[in-house]
Design an enzyme around this catalytic site. Structure first.
Site, short mmCIF file in Angstrom:
data_model
loop_
_atom_site.label_atom_id
_atom_site.label_comp_id
_atom_site.label_asym_id
_atom_site.label_seq_id
_atom_site.Cartn_x
_atom_site.Cartn_y
_atom_site.Cartn_z
N ASP A 1 -11.01 -4.29 -1.34
CA ASP A 1 -9.94 -3.95 -0.41
C ASP A 1 -10.49 -3.01 0.67
OD1 ASP A 1 -6.69 -2.29 -0.84
OD2 ASP A 1 -7.75 -2.99 0.94
N ASP B 1 0.84 -1.20 0.00
CA ASP B 1 0.00 0.00 0.00
C ASP B 1 0.87 1.24 0.00
OD1 ASP B 1 -2.39 -1.70 1.92
OD2 ASP B 1 -2.78 -0.75 0.00
N GLY C 1 -5.59 -6.96 5.17
CA GLY C 1 -4.40 -6.58 5.93
C GLY C 1 -4.56 -6.97 7.39
C1 DX5 Z 1 -6.29 1.41 2.18
C2 DX5 Z 1 -5.56 0.13 2.28
C3 DX5 Z 1 -6.23 -0.87 3.23
C4 DX5 Z 1 -5.44 -2.17 3.33
C5 DX5 Z 1 -6.29 -3.29 3.90
O1 DX5 Z 1 -6.83 1.82 3.34
O2 DX5 Z 1 -5.53 -0.41 0.99
O3 DX5 Z 1 -7.51 -1.10 2.73
O4 DX5 Z 1 -5.00 -2.57 2.09
O5 DX5 Z 1 -6.77 -2.89 5.14
P1 DX5 Z 1 -7.67 -3.86 6.06
O6 DX5 Z 1 -7.72 -5.22 5.42
O7 DX5 Z 1 -6.95 -3.89 7.39
O8 DX5 Z 1 -9.02 -3.22 6.14
#
Ligand code: DX5
Length: 222
Positions: free
Chosen positions: A173, A33, A195
């Site tokens: 995502d 990211d 994540g």
């Molecule tokens: C933007 C990022 C998050 C990350 C995943 O905010 O792209 O979305 O990848 O985050 P989680 O899976 O913890 O919501």
């Protein structure tokens, strides 16, 4: 159905180990990211960390470019080892040119849209991108709550692609975990980014990834 751990929630004091753990547990690729503090209210990492992840695994790497003017940095991320470059439609006024630039670099091109961005904004490039990323949170941070109204958006995008005979990947995502993963798959997504659901699980990333895949598959069957 593919699962893509995002290293945003990984322990950066042992990033290589955390990447290998999910690679060994069957992750399909790794998401880095990238945030510039301009397009999103957070600053994370750049090509240097993509290059470090590249040294840690042979899995494909996707760079989620949450930055303004992503076209200025495509070469740097390609050189660092990213295989899929995902730009935001909201930051790319010349999307045909940007997608063509990614493909000239020999990389796959992804286009992401934020929750409030309508599908109409990507309608003219449906046949050009290799992947569409439907953000299910406003980007910038891990661990946020899934915006359930995005499920309808995933369904509508899948219908638009089907209507054109396109089998393009739809990635989601943000807030993807055991409960939301099957809902996203059932709606028509086929790539899940996670994540915090993977790296914040006390059971460890390998067990968390296995649990997430099992939950997601229940959505495919349902
Ligand atoms: C933007 C990022 C998050 C990350 C995943 O905010 O792209 O979305 O990848 O985050 P989680 O899976 O913890 O919501």
């Amino acid at each position: 159905m593919e699962i893509v751990p995002s290293i945003l929630s990984a322990d950066f004091t042992r990033l290589g180990e955390q990447v290998r753990q999910v690679a060994d547990a069957g992750a399909n690729r790794i998401q880095v990211d990238v945030m510039d503090g301009r397009f999103v209210p957070n600053i994370t990492v750049g090509p240097l960390v993509v290059a470090a992840v590249r040294r840690a695994t042979s899995l494909p790497i996707e760079a989620h470019l949450m930055i303004i003017e992503p076209e200025r940095y495509l070469q740097d991320f390609a050189t660092a080892g990213a295989d899929l470059l995902i730009v935001h439609q909201e930051a790319s006024p010349h999307l045909h040119r940007t997608i063509a630039q990614i493909k000239r670099l020999g990389k796959h091109a992804g286009v992401a849209i934020n929750p409030a961005t309508p599908l109409a904004m990507i309608q003219e490039v449906l046949d050009l991108a290799d992947l569409f990323l439907i953000m299910t949170v406003d980007p910038g941070f891990g661990g946020q709550g899934f915006i359930a109204s995005m499920l309808s958006k995933v369904e509508r995008l899948r219908a638009m692609l089907d209507g054109r005979g396109l089998r393009t990947d739809i990635e989601v995502d943000g807030g993807i975990h055991g409960e939301t993963a099957p809902q996203a798959i059932h709606a028509g997504a086929n790539v899940l980014v996670a994540g915090s659901a993977i790296y914040d699980d006390p059971a460890g990333p390998a067990a968390a990834l296995a649990k997430l895949r099992a939950a997601a598959l229940s959505g495919a069957a349902g």
